[in-house]
Write an enzyme that holds these catalytic residues in place. Structure first.
Site, PDB file in Angstrom:
ATOM      1  N   SER A 170       0.832  -1.195   0.000  1.00  0.00           N
ATOM      2  CA  SER A 170       0.000   0.000   0.000  1.00  0.00           C
ATOM      3  C   SER A 170       0.879   1.262   0.000  1.00  0.00           C
ATOM      4  O   SER A 170       1.697   1.448  -0.892  1.00  0.00           O
ATOM      5  CB  SER A 170      -0.949  -0.039   1.197  1.00  0.00           C
ATOM      6  OG  SER A 170      -1.945   0.944   1.093  1.00  0.00           O
ATOM      7  N   GLU A 264      -9.858  -3.969  -6.067  1.00  0.00           N
ATOM      8  CA  GLU A 264      -9.200  -2.817  -5.455  1.00  0.00           C
ATOM      9  C   GLU A 264      -9.405  -1.571  -6.301  1.00  0.00           C
ATOM     10  O   GLU A 264      -9.239  -1.604  -7.517  1.00  0.00           O
ATOM     11  CB  GLU A 264      -7.693  -3.053  -5.341  1.00  0.00           C
ATOM     12  CG  GLU A 264      -7.279  -4.203  -4.458  1.00  0.00           C
ATOM     13  CD  GLU A 264      -5.796  -4.138  -4.120  1.00  0.00           C
ATOM     14  OE1 GLU A 264      -5.318  -3.031  -3.769  1.00  0.00           O
ATOM     15  OE2 GLU A 264      -5.123  -5.173  -4.204  1.00  0.00           O
TER      16      GLU A 264
END
Length: 319
Positions: A170, A264
């Protein structure tokens, strides 16, 4: 024959197995959801940040590290850090520098521990984790400065750049790429390889998946992205490679493995990074994992184990 038929009747179906897996993962999913989406995601008030950071601590406890993997916290020139040492097949000549996620506003050593222990287990490498300073208390460039401190510490210990793999998930994937941009700008050697899990590469959120996949992402919302980038980047240009490494010169970057889930909103960040690395002549492998969410590798499930085994193969085969 009747006994065999009876056994077939009581054997769990695929749907029953899936439901059981979902029930088992539910507490962990709640914890990760709390990390990425505060009650008021547009707010970076201390109470909301405390909730996010507490969620990461909880997540680190719920997702237990691998048995036999040693965890050794220490002070790295005033910065909390920890060594994760594998219990077997210890390869002392190589090391992984791991950058944790959390949107640059949360994250700690406890949150680093599950993925760091998995990395150590599948590679046999030691993993150095570090707790970089967080926004809004410490906005950009505090985190990249701390990443450079961790890198320089490995060089002080006698590792060469060719001995180091930089991994991140991330925002940690963002930080790993930013570290490479800074090393390159300083004329220094870059790490041997990059391992990027659901990397956040574009703070401008210009990829198509930010709109196309917002309703199927169980973890991250656009409100959350807007909130964390505001307190981290402040008035800085979001197109800067030190904030959105996707837009920088990627030539001579290390070979990279990128893993991303289909569900995502950051999906485009991985696909576009792969495309730009390939155009820059950098070897890159993109793995798209069906029906997976943001940083699914952290979870105690078969698909996560398969993804981590792929990381191990990438590093052991390529290095």
């Amino acid at each position: 024959m009747e006994e065999r038929r009876h056994m077939n009747l009581i054997r769990p179906t695929t749907e029953q197995k899936r439901m059981a897996e979902n029930r088992r993962l539910e507490p962990v999913m709640r914890a990760l959801k709390a990390v990425h989406s505060a009650t008021s995601p547009e707010s970076m008030d201390p109470e909301d940040l405390d909730r996010q950071r507490a969620g990461q601590e909880l997540l680190g406890r719920l997702v237990a590290p691998r048995l036999g993997v040693a965890w050794e916290p220490f002070d790295l020139q005033g910065m909390p850090a920890a060594w994760t040492r594998p219990g077997r097949c210890w390869e002392k000549r190589k090391v992984i520098l791991y950058c944790h996620g959390g949107g640059y506003t949360s994250g700690n050593l406890g949150y680093s521990r599950p993925l760091a222990s998995k990395l150590a287990e599948v590679t046999g490498y030691e993993v150095l984790c570090f707790e970089y300073r967080l926004a809004p208390e410490h906005p950009f460039p505090a985190a990249p400065d701390d990443a450079m401190k961790a890198w320089d510490y490995l060089m002080y210990l006698g590792y060469g750049a060719r001995d180091v793999v930089v991994a991140g998930d991330s925002a940690g994937g963002n930080l790993a790429l930013v570290l490479c941009h800074r090393l390159k700008a300083a004329g220094r050697r870059l790490p041997a390889r990059l391992v990027l899990m659901s990397p956040w590469t574009d703070m401008t959120a210009s990829g198509q998946s930010y709109g196309q996949r917002r309703d199927i992402d169980p973890m991250i919302t656009m409100n959350y992205i807007q909130a964390v980038r505001q307190v981290y980047a402040r008035e800085a240009d979001l197109t800067s490679p030190l904030l959105s490494p996707l837009f920088g010169d990627l030539s001579r970057f290390p070979p990279a493995l990128i893993q991303v889930g289909t569900n995502e909103i950051l999906y485009s960040d991985s696909v576009r990074l792969r495309d730009r690395l390939v155009r820059a002549g950098v070897p890159c492998r993109l793995e798209v994992w069906k029906d997976m969410w943001h940083v699914f590798q952290m979870f105690p499930m078969k698909t996560a184990d398969q993804a981590m085994e792929s990381v191990g193969r990438f590093l052991l085969e390529e290095l």
